[in-house]
Design a protein around this motif. Structure first.
Motif, short mmCIF file in Angstrom:
data_model
loop_
_atom_site.label_atom_id
_atom_site.label_comp_id
_atom_site.label_asym_id
_atom_site.label_seq_id
_atom_site.Cartn_x
_atom_site.Cartn_y
_atom_site.Cartn_z
N GLN A 268 0.85 -1.19 0.00
CA GLN A 268 0.00 0.00 0.00
C GLN A 268 0.89 1.24 0.00
OE1 GLN A 268 -3.47 -0.71 0.63
NE2 GLN A 268 -4.16 1.36 0.26
N THR A 269 0.45 2.29 -0.71
CA THR A 269 1.20 3.54 -0.76
C THR A 269 0.42 4.63 -0.02
OG1 THR A 269 2.22 2.97 -2.87
CG2 THR A 269 2.22 5.29 -2.25
N PHE A 270 1.10 5.32 0.90
CA PHE A 270 0.51 6.42 1.65
C PHE A 270 1.34 7.68 1.42
CE2 PHE A 270 -0.89 2.68 3.96
CZ PHE A 270 -2.22 2.97 4.23
N THR A 271 0.68 8.83 1.50
CA THR A 271 1.35 10.11 1.38
C THR A 271 0.90 10.99 2.54
OG1 THR A 271 1.43 9.95 -1.02
CG2 THR A 271 1.76 12.12 -0.07
N CYS A 272 1.87 11.66 3.16
CA CYS A 272 1.60 12.57 4.28
C CYS A 272 2.05 13.96 3.86
CB CYS A 272 2.34 12.10 5.52
SG CYS A 272 1.77 12.86 7.04
#
Length: 710
Positions: A268-272
């Motif tokens: 899974q790819t997350f961006t903050c």
């Protein structure tokens, strides 16, 4: 040059020896050295020494010597001397020594053209040094150094100058004009100064200060302050550095109810991303209390005017240990300020569960069993069963009592599972037996599983089964139960993009059998298998039409029969699909071929009769014609007409036996040949003894039932 090198060598030598003597401390009278203005430097001693020699060395930024002075103090007599070039008594405007022997003072006039920062060192047994900036005409700086948006702060601007007149400015507006310093040390003004500010003037350090209390806003970053002469150039300018803290942090992708459903091993790819801030922020990632920032990619900072938007990207592969924990990110850009956290996303690791049915077919009012099972942790606690998307029953496992309960969804009371449902504690297998009305051709069952979280798993497993109509009891025989016989009499009729397969079922092995058709694309070697078809209970012939084929392609076809004892297959049959052009023109070509065939048959028959009349005696009459069948022809609407039996007559060993009787099948067939020239033909009442009258150019031929005449 030699003097400069000598100063440096002396300085290094004194530094090496400093630990051999008592500590000394160096300090100056102010932050700036003004050219040609006395700058008093003091070297203080930890203990007095009877005959003390103090050396002052002044170096530029490249450690080149600028000046050097030596002061000698005799404690017993209280005399203070300086070398110029030999020792002479100190004058008050040049040097002095404290009577207790603890400090020596020297007045330095900077006459060099150097305008950078000087290093001033003193040595007296040990050494110490300070760094002092050579002042410009006006020298402005502000404090505090780090202002923060949203806070209340007292800011001070200090202007160091030896000039008598000082004009204070904020942007282009004049705040005050100072014309000198009064005897009591207060500032003298020209006109009325801005009353919002406080003003101080120090004649000893040549420092002029203004102060004001402000609510720090971002605009203060762009505010320019200045002190300088009344007219002309030479002003010194200053801007405060204003920090803008991070106030919000966004984590993407957004999820429903702050819960994410994932599978173990899934990536899974997350961006903050922060809001605009100054300076750029540092972002950290967490799962639960574990810091996983080292698994994130390098952070990026996008310019947003004079501020920054910081962003961090995390590509993470889920583990089983992540179940029921939270993933979130934190950001900070100013020391001492509370960290900002993103929203927390609860991690739900879906167990690998499956749904299976007891049979590929379902029969009305007959039991059909479904197993919804999970074999890895976390194991399920509740299984939700649906029939055709209608919630039917929930089955709950109670670990404390190791019991299983069925919860019907039609209002009926809860019951402890018996014959219709069950649970397995070890593998978490939830079993439900459906025994009800089946009206649709296909029935879809679905299972959702709850793994003990406060939110049910939003994914599911489903299985679709076919309804079996008119099921007949299996054919019995005296032979023991075994695998079925292979299907026989397999033949295929091909069109442009479809084929129809016919076969005769064999003995079912004294068990229920089912069939499926396999066809192999000879060009791609791709094998396609149909769904299972139930035995139609004694039907002599079964058929299946297969769509979406490639035109002008050879297919290899076989039929498989299966029961609980095994699977057998028929022999392969080849069939080539036709081209689109051949299908459109087939009616015309078939008509021409049949007409030409009939005309040719009559002509040949007449010639043969005349020859027999003139050259031979009467022979036996021609045998009765046997049997004729009209074979499948392509019609203009694309339909298929199955063989029509015309008549039966006699036998012929050249024709394969199609049934258990000794009646041969004669047939009339008009169709498309399986070659790329799409040749058409007519075959009428052919027997083994007939001469094959065929003509392949043009690509039509006639094969007549011509019997041998003696």
């Amino acid at each position: 040059m030699m003097a400069s090198s000598l100063y440096f060598v002396i300085f290094l030598f004194l530094s090496i020896l400093q630990e051999m003597y008592a500590t000394v401390t160096m300090h100056g009278i102010g932050e700036y050295i003004f050219p040609n203005v006395c700058y008093i430097m003091t070297c203080s001693y930890e203990i007095p020494i009877e005959d003390r020699i103090t050396v002052y060395n002044i170096l530029d930024e490249n450690n080149n010597g600028v000046a050097s002075f030596t002061v000698r103090y005799l404690n017993s007599t209280g005399q203070c001397f300086y070398r110029n070039p030999s020792y002479v008594p100190c004058k008050p405007e040049v040097c002095s020594c404290d009577t207790d022997g603890h400090a020596t003072h020297f007045c330095y006039y900077h006459t060099s053209s150097f305008n950078g920062t000087l290093t001033i060192a003193c040595f007296s047994g040990s050494s110490d040094n300070i760094k002092v900036k050579v002042a410009e005409r006006y020298n402005l700086k502000g404090s505090p150094q780090n202002l923060k948006v949203g806070e209340k702060a007292n800011i001070t601007l200090s202007c160091a100058t030896i000039e008598q007149y000082v004009k204070w400015q904020r942007k282009t507006l004049t705040i005050a004009v100072i014309t000198g310093i009064a005897a009591n040390g207060s500032c003298l003004f020209s006109g009325t100064p801005n009353p919002l500010y406080w003003y101080t003037c120090d004649p000893n350090t040549y420092i002029y200060n203004i102060s004001i209390s402000v609510a720090v806003e971002d605009q203060l970053q762009n505010t320019q302050w200045g002190c300088g002469p009344l007219v002309g150039d030479g002003s010194s300018m200053f801007r405060f550095s204003v920090n803008v803290p991070v106030t919000s942090l966004t984590i993407t992708p957004a999820v429903t109810n702050d819960i994410i459903n994932v599978a173990e091993g899934q990536t899974q790819t997350f961006t903050c991303t922060t809001d605009s801030c100054r300076p750029a922020a540092w972002i950290q990632w967490y799962i639960g209390t574990l810091n996983i920032t080292n698994q994130a990619e390098a952070q990026t900072h996008q310019q947003d005017g004079e501020k920054f938007i910081s962003s961090s990207r995390l590509v993470y592969t889920w583990r089983q240990d992540d179940h029921n924990k939270y993933i979130y990110c934190e950001a900070i850009n100013i020391d001492g300020v509370q960290k900002i956290k993103s929203s927390k996303i609860r991690i739900y690791i879906q167990s690998d569960f499956i749904l299976t049915g007891s049979d590929p077919f379902i029969i009305n009012d007959q039991p059909f069993t479904l197993n919804c099972s999970s074999n890895v942790a976390p194991r399920g606690e509740v299984a939700y069963f649906y029939k055709d998307n209608i919630s039917t029953i929930n089955i709950r496992y109670i670990p404390s009592t190791s019991t299983c309960y069925g919860i019907p969804q039609d209002g009926k009371p809860v019951f402890q599972c018996n014959d219709t449902c069950s649970c397995s504690e070890d593998a978490r297998i939830f079993t439900w037996t459906y025994n009800g009305t089946v009206t649709n051709q296909r029935v879809t069952f679905k299972c959702e599983m709850d793994f003990g979280t406060d939110q049910r798993n939003v994914t599911y497993r489903e299985v679709t089964v076919e309804r079996a109509f008119n099921m007949t009891p299996p054919i019995t025989s005296d032979a023991p139960t075994r695998e079925p016989d292979a299907p026989s009499n397999v033949f295929v009729v091909c069109k442009e993009m479809s084929m129809t397969v016919f076969w005769r079922p064999g003995f079912n092995g004294d068990d229920i059998q089912k069939f499926k058709v396999l066809h192999v694309n000879n060009q791609t070697n791709q094998t396609t298998t149909s769904q299972f078809m139930p035995d139609q209970g004694g039907a002599e012939t079964m058929m299946l039409t297969i769509e979406s084929l490639d035109p002008e392609t050879l297919y290899i076809v076989s039929v498989q029969a299966s029961n609980t004892h095994g699977t057998v297959a028929s022999e392969n049959v080849n069939c080539t699909t036709s081209s689109g052009l051949a299908l459109k023109e087939s009616d015309k070509i078939s008509a021409v071929g049949i007409g030409a065939g009939i005309g040719s048959a009559m002509l040949i028959f007449g010639i043969t009769s005349i020859a027999v009349f003139f050259y031979k005696k009467r022979r036996d009459t021609i045998k009765e014609q046997s049997a004729m069948y009209e074979a499948t022809q392509y019609s203009s609407d694309g339909g298929v007409n199955i063989y029509n039996e015309l008549q039966h007559a006699g036998t012929d060993s050249s024709i394969p036996d199609q049934s258990s009787s000794d009646t041969s099948i004669y047939y009339n067939e008009s169709g498309i040949m399986t070659n790329r020239n799409t040749e058409h033909y007519q075959n009428i009442n052919r027997t083994k003894e007939e001469p094959a009258l065929q003509n392949h150019d043009p690509p039509m031929y006639l094969d007549l039932n011509i019997q041998n005449v003696a």
